[in-house]
Motif scaffolding. Structure first.
Motif, PDB file in Angstrom:
ATOM      1  N   THR A   1      -4.848   6.844  -1.302  1.00 14.61           N
ATOM      2  CA  THR A   1      -3.915   7.805  -2.097  1.00 14.61           C
ATOM      3  C   THR A   1      -4.480   9.240  -2.422  1.00 14.61           C
ATOM      4  O   THR A   1      -3.917  10.095  -2.356  1.00 14.61           O
ATOM      5  CB  THR A   1      -3.353   6.916  -3.172  1.00 14.61           C
ATOM      6  OG1 THR A   1      -3.137   5.745  -2.612  1.00 14.61           O
ATOM      7  CG2 THR A   1      -2.389   7.889  -3.841  1.00 14.61           C
TER       8      THR A   1
ATOM      9  N   ILE B   1      -6.949   1.417  -1.415  1.00 17.05           N
ATOM     10  CA  ILE B   1      -5.529   1.984  -1.769  1.00 17.05           C
ATOM     11  C   ILE B   1      -5.780   3.077  -2.465  1.00 17.05           C
ATOM     12  O   ILE B   1      -5.224   4.324  -2.066  1.00 17.05           O
ATOM     13  CB  ILE B   1      -4.682   1.083  -2.313  1.00 17.05           C
ATOM     14  CG1 ILE B   1      -4.131  -0.226  -1.196  1.00 17.05           C
ATOM     15  CG2 ILE B   1      -3.343   1.518  -2.594  1.00 17.05           C
ATOM     16  CD1 ILE B   1      -3.479  -1.272  -1.668  1.00 17.05           C
TER      17      ILE B   1
ATOM     18  N   ALA C   1       1.212   8.638   0.815  1.00 17.17           N
ATOM     19  CA  ALA C   1       0.797   9.554  -0.164  1.00 17.17           C
ATOM     20  C   ALA C   1       0.952  10.751  -0.119  1.00 17.17           C
ATOM     21  O   ALA C   1       1.524  11.595  -0.819  1.00 17.17           O
ATOM     22  CB  ALA C   1      -0.583   9.327  -0.749  1.00 17.17           C
TER      23      ALA C   1
ATOM     24  N   ALA D   1      -1.573   3.513   2.873  1.00 21.17           N
ATOM     25  CA  ALA D   1      -1.723   4.497   1.716  1.00 21.17           C
ATOM     26  C   ALA D   1      -1.856   5.975   2.048  1.00 21.17           C
ATOM     27  O   ALA D   1      -1.317   6.708   1.453  1.00 21.17           O
ATOM     28  CB  ALA D   1      -2.704   4.060   0.887  1.00 21.17           C
TER      29      ALA D   1
ATOM     30  N   ALA E   1       0.762  -1.244   0.008  1.00 20.76           N
ATOM     31  CA  ALA E   1       0.058   0.155   0.008  1.00 20.76           C
ATOM     32  C   ALA E   1       0.880   1.424  -0.008  1.00 20.76           C
ATOM     33  O   ALA E   1       0.784   2.152  -0.768  1.00 20.76           O
ATOM     34  CB  ALA E   1      -0.883  -0.046   1.304  1.00 20.76           C
ATOM     35  N   SER E   2       1.883   1.254   0.735  1.00 18.10           N
ATOM     36  CA  SER E   2       2.781   2.125   0.899  1.00 18.10           C
ATOM     37  C   SER E   2       3.408   2.495  -0.558  1.00 18.10           C
ATOM     38  O   SER E   2       3.419   3.826  -1.074  1.00 18.10           O
ATOM     39  CB  SER E   2       3.988   2.170   2.053  1.00 18.10           C
ATOM     40  OG  SER E   2       3.540   1.830   3.168  1.00 18.10           O
TER      41      SER E   2
ATOM     42  N   ALA F   1       0.679   3.954  -3.167  1.00 19.35           N
ATOM     43  CA  ALA F   1       0.394   5.137  -2.879  1.00 19.35           C
ATOM     44  C   ALA F   1       1.481   5.979  -3.305  1.00 19.35           C
ATOM     45  O   ALA F   1       1.217   7.196  -3.880  1.00 19.35           O
ATOM     46  CB  ALA F   1       0.076   5.394  -1.087  1.00 19.35           C
TER      47      ALA F   1
END
Lengths: 294, 539, 155
Positions: free
Chosen positions: B259, B255, B311, B307, B116-117, B120
């Motif tokens: 984001t 996600i 972001a 996320a 997810a990181s 994003a």
């Protein structure tokens, strides 16, 4: 006792990382070691708009190993007008590294373009000219108080708690005027978003030669936001002299000059004696200004 | 296309082993720093920035950008593995991540957080590259009344989503706001709630308090569970299953939504990852098909929080690069590092230093790929942190907490703040008063107060200013709706773990039984388990 | 302890905090009174708002807990065990220990002692950790990150 200094020196910046103070502190401490024979360690102690760091240094042992990177608001103005745990005479001057004047700016679409029309606008619309302020009794706040006092006008200042949000709000259109360091407003003047009104110095600032001084326009405002080193007042004179001499050599370092140029700053060094005289005069002037405002 | 050409040149510029090594080294250092309690990304970048002053810009800046990203990601590791988030932004991740780890699905949580990181961050970076200027132009138009309402909305969301009782969440928010008031009020010059203490003049330091509330209190909880047994044995061994494609596909909408939220909030100067991860988390729990799992081990929750906070990272660079206005402290420090390289952020930056800037954008993209590879490799080992005997792990964490709390402000008083926070956090956990609202409220309260004051100064004291801006009015309506919803829910769906009785909660209870977790949250669930394993009934 | 009782206890504590704030504010900000609620620009407004939020949510919680106990079976909240208390005492001793002996020594002692609270006595692991970790912390913080810990009498 071994010769001073025989252990690392702590260089306290009372503001959060990212501001011009901590940037200067980073540059100074990285080149300091050869000039003092000991490493100089940059310590950031933020809080209370500089008061926490200043109060911490005031309470530190007066042996020259704890230095405060001060400025006019925390050393000259606020101790006189606010109820703080330290006073102006709790510190001894060591060295002034440099200063910036404030540059008054207006939005390009503001109903005034220069000092004369700005004053005229403020006079005919009292309290309607909205300007960004940093902190209460801060750098921007003080020069605007001076401007209002000298021109007898009434403007509305909004306190945004720092230079960053203050300039964001003038760019966003919430306010129409601001005053900040040349390094902060310079790029916006060059790009045409903001118009330079005047500079609070004796001469126009080198990187903004087209912005006249306030004095030359008939409004006598001189305000230098200096960055300088002070120590607790009980620090022995020889130690102060030695530190001052160390900083004097430091500011001539080639690497230092290159970096200080890159961060859009410069050197206006003053040794401990001259700096002390300047501090005393500044404190008296600000006191007089504040008293006349009451 | 112009931008793509520039980007290609940017890639060329940084395709040297020095640049890439610097970015990788920064990334690794950042992950370690972010994973240690009390060492924040801001601090790491602030301390290491002066070293880069003497490096070439294509080496120094990639190093710092690497640290920045590594540290933001690194914060999620202890949050998941041992439930001790090191930053306020990671607290939302800890909520579900640690619950998953306790259910033996640590690897799934870690991989979800990583993926997810990275996604994003990638999307937000592309936003930065392609639409930085227009987005920044919109963001800067946000006025003080709009910000006031945005802060209010964020606080309401946090009070509502982080616990099972809105009253307790609101109480926690109120306490956080009170703590934020302690100290010298910068606007009026009065000392508020300092009770004459000089140590309190600068206020209660957030990070030491946060370390105490999250990490020390977790240590106390673990001490209570005691024993020589490994953590995993208490809570079920890690089954080692990672993130599979099916689960991932389910997470994509979450996600993307988070984001979007993170990118927009990050582009507003002054709002950071802390606000974005909670709003993302709150929105995800509203939109989820399984909202009851939130707080008890929802994969969606982890994805939304991570996320949402990652972001922000590239997005926060937007106001910095376009206007020279740092969005938060860390971008302020980066701003300094840019300046020391002669790159003066602001309206002229792109015209004057285009190629180098696109080089940095390229670095942002490359570090993302590095982070993914690096992270997937590291997770194999990281999930075993839970196998370290608590008797070794938690004393070590204690020492790190003390070191970290001191490092933030170099103040010994902060140790007292941290220990007090630890005790308070422990008691709050015991009584199910959620901790995150307190910490986040403390973080956001000064902004809220400032924006209220600014709005009222602007309007000469007229409250109409808060509804005159259409944006502020819209957010206000949203906030009120959410408040009514949360209040209604807390009175009508008061949770009960008891067997179903023929009342309006019957349906709710069925769901609870389904998920083998109760609305009371995972803590109750753990106690239940402990009772079984200890054979001792506490209380 | 009953959950409803613990909820009421929290409510009482929260109300007390709220009351202290209302009592302390007129002292901190001269001229504060209940009328300050109409003056959002006052320095006392925001703390009053926060204290009110704490107070109102405390009342909400108390009402809710009365509600719960009358309608449903009440459940238990754990009592506080002895180990967390021991840990807190340990934390409290750690602070003067750092001032007296120095960060590295105090950390080593902490790592030697705290495992006992967890019932862990395997000194084959504790001893090396007690030596390595404090020095690792010292190296990382003092040497790389330039954070100066108190050094105390020993180190």
């Amino acid at each position: 006792m071994a010769e001073f200094p025989d252990k690392p020196i702590t260089f306290v910046t009372p503001y959060p990382p990212g501001g011009s103070h901590s940037l200067h502190a980073g540059v100074i401490t990285t080149v300091a070691e050869p000039y003092f024979g000991q490493p100089m360690i940059s310590v950031i102690r933020k809080g209370g708009g500089g008061v926490v760091g200043a109060a911490g240094v005031m309470k530190a042992p007066a042996d020259g190993y704890t230095l405060l990177f001060g400025d006019p608001t925390i050393n000259s103005l606020r101790p006189q007008v606010e109820d703080l745990p330290y006073g102006t005479d709790d510190f001894k001057a060591v060295a002034r590294i440099n200063y910036s004047p404030a540059v008054f700016v207006a939005r390009a679409d503001a109903p005034f373009k220069d000092l004369k029309s700005m004053i005229a606008y403020a006079k005919s619309n009292p309290g309607k000219l909205v300007h960004s302020n940093d902190n209460k009794n801060g750098f921007t706040y003080t020069v605007f108080e001076m401007l209002k006092f000298k021109t007898g006008t009434d403007m509305k200042g909004i306190i945004y708690g720092g230079g960053g949000p203050a300039i964001a709000k003038i760019l966003g259109g919430e306010t129409v005027a601001y005053a900040g360091a040349p390094s902060v407003v310079g790029e916006h003047i060059k790009s045409g978003k903001l118009v330079g009104i005047c500079t609070t110095d004796f001469e126009p600032w080198p990187s903004l030669p087209d912005v006249p001084t306030c004095k030359s326009l008939g409004t006598d405002i001189i305000f230098h936001f200096w960055r300088g080193v002070v120590v607790p007042k009980a620090t022995p004179e020889p130690v102060v002299a030695k530190l001052s001499a160390g900083f004097e050599k430091l500011v001539q370092d080639k690497g230092f000059l290159r970096l200080i140029g890159k961060i859009n700053s410069r050197v206006d060094f003053l040794g401990h004696k001259k700096f002390d005289a300047l501090l005393k005069k500044e404190q008296a002037d600000l006191k007089a200004l504040y008293d006349s405002l009451k | 296309m112009d931008v793509l050409d520039n980007l290609a040149q940017g890639f060329e510029l940084i395709s040297t082993w020095q640049s890439l090594t610097a970015a990788l080294a920064g990334l690794a250092a950042g992950i370690v720093i972010g994973a240690l309690p009390g060492l924040t990304a801001t601090m790491a970048v602030a301390v290491l920035a002066p070293f880069t002053f003497f490096m070439e810009s294509v080496i120094g800046i990639p190093f710092l950008l690497g640290i920045y990203k590594g540290a933001i990601y690194g914060g999620s590791i202890p949050a998941i593995t041992i439930n001790t988030p090191g930053t306020a932004a990671a607290a939302a991740t800890a909520l579900d991540g640690s619950a998953l780890a306790r259910q033996g699905r640590g690897r799934l949580a870690l991989e979800t957080s990583l993926v997810a990181s990275v996604i994003a961050d990638l999307i937000a970076t592309f936003v930065l590259i392609f639409v930085a200027a227009p987005l920044a132009a919109v963001a800067i138009k946000f006025g003080s009344p709009d910000f006031t309402m945005l802060y209010l909305f964020a606080l309401t969301m946090i009070a509502g989503v982080s616990g099972n009782s809105f009253a307790k969440g609101a109480m926690s928010v109120g306490l956080g706001m009170l703590m934020a008031c302690v100290g010298l009020d910068p606007v009026s010059g009065y000392q508020r709630l300092t009770f004459g203490s000089i140590d309190l003049l600068g206020g209660i330091a957030l990070v030491p308090l946060l370390i105490g509330m999250f990490a020390l209190s977790e240590i106390l909880i673990q001490a209570e569970k005691h024993g020589r047994r490994k953590l995993a044995e208490i809570d079920g061994a890690d089954q080692g299953r990672g993130l599979d494609l099916r689960t991932f596909r389910r997470l994509v909408p979450t996600i993307l939504r988070s984001t979007g939220i993170g990118t927009f909030l990050g582009a507003l100067p002054g709002l950071g990852a802390e606000i974005s991860c909670w709003i993302s988390y709150g929105v995800a729990s509203k939109r989820s098909k399984e909202p009851e799992k939130f707080g008890k081990g929802s994969v969606e929750g982890v994805a939304a929080a991570e996320a949402g906070n990652n972001a922000v990272c590239p997005a926060a660079l937007i106001p910095m690069m376009v206007f020279g206005i740092p969005g938060d402290t860390i971008t302020a420090v980066l701003l300094g590092a840019f300046m020391a390289q002669g790159l003066l952020p602001g309206p002229l930056l792109f015209q004057q230093h285009g190629p180098i800037l696109y080089g940095f954008f390229a670095i942002l993209l490359v570090t993302n790929v590095m982070l993914l590879v690096f992270g997937l490799g590291a997770i194999r080992y990281l999930r075993h942190i839970t196998r370290i005997p608590p008797g070794l792990l938690y004393p070590s964490v204690t020492v790190l907490c003390f070191a970290g709390a001191f490092a933030v402000n170099n103040a010994t008083f902060d140790w007292i703040v941290m220990v007090a926070g630890g005790v308070a956090g422990y008691l709050m956990r015991k009584t199910n008063v959620p901790i995150p609202p307190l910490v986040i409220a403390m973080l956001l309260a000064p902004g809220l107060e400032n924006n209220i004051r600014q709005s009222l100064t602007l309007s000469d004291g007229s409250y109409a200013v808060f509804v005159e801006s259409p944006l502020a009015a819209a957010i206000l309506i949203l906030t009120l709706t959410v408040t009514v919803f949360f209040t209604w829910r807390s009175f009508h769906l008061t949770p009960t773990p008891q067997p179903p009785n023929p009342s309006e909660e019957a349906r709710d209870n069925e769901k609870d039984l389904d998920t083998q977790a109760t609305r009371h949250g995972h803590r109750r669930c753990r106690h239940g388990r402990r009772r079984r394993s200890d054979g001792r009934v506490p209380g | 302890m009953r959950k409803s009782l613990s909820d009421r206890l929290i409510a009482v504590i929260a109300l007390a905090i709220s009351a202290v704030v209302f009592l302390a504010l007129p002292h901190d900000v001269p001229g504060t009174s209940l009328a300050t609620f109409a003056d959002m620009e006052s320095a006392a407004f925001f703390p009053m708002l926060a204290a009110t939020l704490v107070g109102v949510s405390a009342v909400m919680l108390a009402v809710g807990s009365l509600n719960t106990s009358s309608r449903r079976a009440d459940d238990d909240v754990d009592a506080i065990g002895p180990r967390p208390v021991l840990m807190v005492i340990g934390f409290c001793i750690f602070i003067p220990l750092i001032h007296g002996l120095g960060m590295v020594t105090a950390s080593a002692i902490t790592i030697l002692v705290l495992p006992l609270v967890f019932g862990y006595r395997d000194y084959r692991w504790i001893l090396p950790l007690a030596v390595l970790l404090p020095f690792a912390v010292y190296g990382l913080f003092e040497k790389i990150l330039k954070v100066l810990f108190p050094h105390g009498a020993v180190f």
